[in-house]
Design a protein around this motif. Structure first.
Motif, PDB file in Angstrom:
ATOM      1  N   THR A 347      81.244  90.583  57.878  1.00 28.69           N
ATOM      2  CA  THR A 347      80.249  90.488  58.936  1.00 28.69           C
ATOM      3  C   THR A 347      80.326  89.127  59.590  1.00 28.69           C
ATOM      4  N   SER A 349      78.820  86.711  63.263  1.00 33.77           N
ATOM      5  CA  SER A 349      78.044  86.558  64.495  1.00 33.77           C
ATOM      6  C   SER A 349      79.017  86.207  65.603  1.00 33.77           C
ATOM      7  N   LYS A 379      73.319  84.617  65.437  1.00 32.23           N
ATOM      8  CA  LYS A 379      73.209  84.376  63.991  1.00 32.23           C
ATOM      9  C   LYS A 379      71.746  84.220  63.591  1.00 32.23           C
ATOM     10  N   ALA A 382      70.012  87.530  63.661  1.00 27.67           N
ATOM     11  CA  ALA A 382      70.371  88.363  62.525  1.00 27.67           C
ATOM     12  C   ALA A 382      69.609  87.928  61.281  1.00 27.67           C
TER      13      ALA A 382
END
Length: 386
Positions: A347, A349, A379, A382
């Protein structure tokens, strides 16, 4: 990617060139030595064969009284001298011998001429009793002691290069020779051939070495330049371009502005966690997995990707429509989440910024800064941060 930096002439390349040049030079010298020895040995064997035939004939037809009765210039009037001189002259011409004569030791033990096979009016003619030249005295002393002599190779004397043979002549039942038949074959052809062969082969070897050195240098440059460029501009861990390559690419692209150009900045998540939990080998695999996705998955595979920091990656796109690219990047983001390393999804950003002349003022670093800002905003979102 455009990479135009020049590479230097590296020591490894020098060693390769010197090794090849030395090998060619050694091979050339070896070939010359082998060919010369074969030629020289063949010529000398031919001379030896002729010498044996001449010696056998001369010895069987010599009047042995001449070795005792011929001592001074006055003895040249003797029939024995006249007959022997005529015979030796005929043999010399037929066998193509340079000098053919008989010899013995005088009262002082010095080798002297008896009958010379040259015509009396020849400039090299020697009279009975004349001392034999010092160049060959050691060999004649051995011969007059009873040893048949064949020179080991070519002798370089004051009167030229010769191949000498000396056959002792014995009286019937005599243990010690009464004299000897001496032949000096012209070896100038061997000596001159050796000199010419050395000059020609040396020149040819230098030409070959020079040509091969130039060709080797050109080949090495063609092979080494891409190799060293790849080595200098490739991230060794992931195999994609490094920060240096990225900076060079930006510099080249800035020369072509304004044009449709988009920069995507990525920042991997959980890299530190993987390193702390599973070790740096797992972290390295995580980085390699991200690089693999960047070069294989759409739409990012259409761009040019680089690793510019520890867990930071960048992709450059030219001529991409931003809206379509944003949609594709969302799909790429989901594809990364399905790829795992030690159970951890890949994963990240990301932030996207297209070059804007008004905002970036001719600098793609400003475009990168805007992409970075959007990436950090992604980021934080998230993480649920404002």
């Amino acid at each position: 990617m455009v990479l135009t930096r020049k590479t230097g002439w590296y020591s490894a390349e020098k060693k390769i060139v010197l090794t090849i040049a030395s090998a060619i030079l050694i091979a050339s010298v070896s070939v010359f030595a082998i060919l010369y020895l074969m030629m020289s040995n063949a010529l000398q064997e031919d001379i030896r064969a002729r010498a044996r035939v001449v010696n056998a004939y001369a010895e069987s037809h010599l009047n042995l009284e001449g070795f005792a009765n011929i001592n001074t210039l006055a003895d040249m009037r003797r029939d024995t001298y006249q007959d022997t001189q005529s015979m030796l002259d005929n043999i010399r011409q037929i066998a193509n011998v340079r000098y053919l004569y008989t010899a013995k030791s005088n009262g002082g033990g010095q080798p002297i001429y008896l009958v010379d096979g040259l015509p009396p009016d020849s400039s090299d003619f020697r009279s009975p009793g004349d001392l034999i030249e010092q160049d060959i005295v050691p060999m004649l002393n051995r011969c007059l002691s009873g040893d048949p002599i064949e020179s080991d190779g070519v002798l370089n004397t004051e009167w030229g290069a010769i191949f000498l043979t000396c056959m002792p002549v014995h009286a019937s039942g005599g243990a010690r020779p009464v004299g000897a038949v001496v032949m000096e074959f012209n070896a100038d052809v061997i000596h001159d051939s050796k000199l010419r062969a050395m000059i020609y082969s040396g020149a040819l070897a230098l030409v070959i070495v020079g040509c091969c050195t130039v060709i080797t240098m050109l080949c090495l440059r063609r092979l080494a330049t891409p190799f060293y460029k790849k080595l200098a501009y490739t991230d060794m861990l992931t195999g994609i371009g490094n920060r240096t390559a990225f900076e060079l690419e930006l510099k080249d692209l800035e020369k072509k502005l304004p044009r449709s150009l988009t920069i995507v900045a990525y920042d991997l998540n959980y890299l530190k966690q993987l390193n702390d939990t599973y070790g740096h080998a797992a972290g390295d695999a995580y980085l390699r997995r991200m690089a693999h996705l960047l070069t294989r998955e759409e739409p990012v595979s259409r761009g040019l990707s680089f690793r510019i920091g520890g867990d930071e990656f960048v992709t450059l796109f030219e001529g991409e429509e931003k809206e379509a690219l944003l949609w594709g990047l969302e799909l790429f983001h989901m594809a990364g989440a399905q790829a795992e390393v030690n159970g951890q999804p890949v994963t990240f950003s990301y932030g996207v910024a297209s070059y804007d002349p008004a905002l970036d003022k001719g600098s793609l670093h400003n475009t990168l800064s805007r992409a970075d800002a959007l990436m950090y905003r992604f980021k934080k979102a998230a993480r649920g941060e404002s």
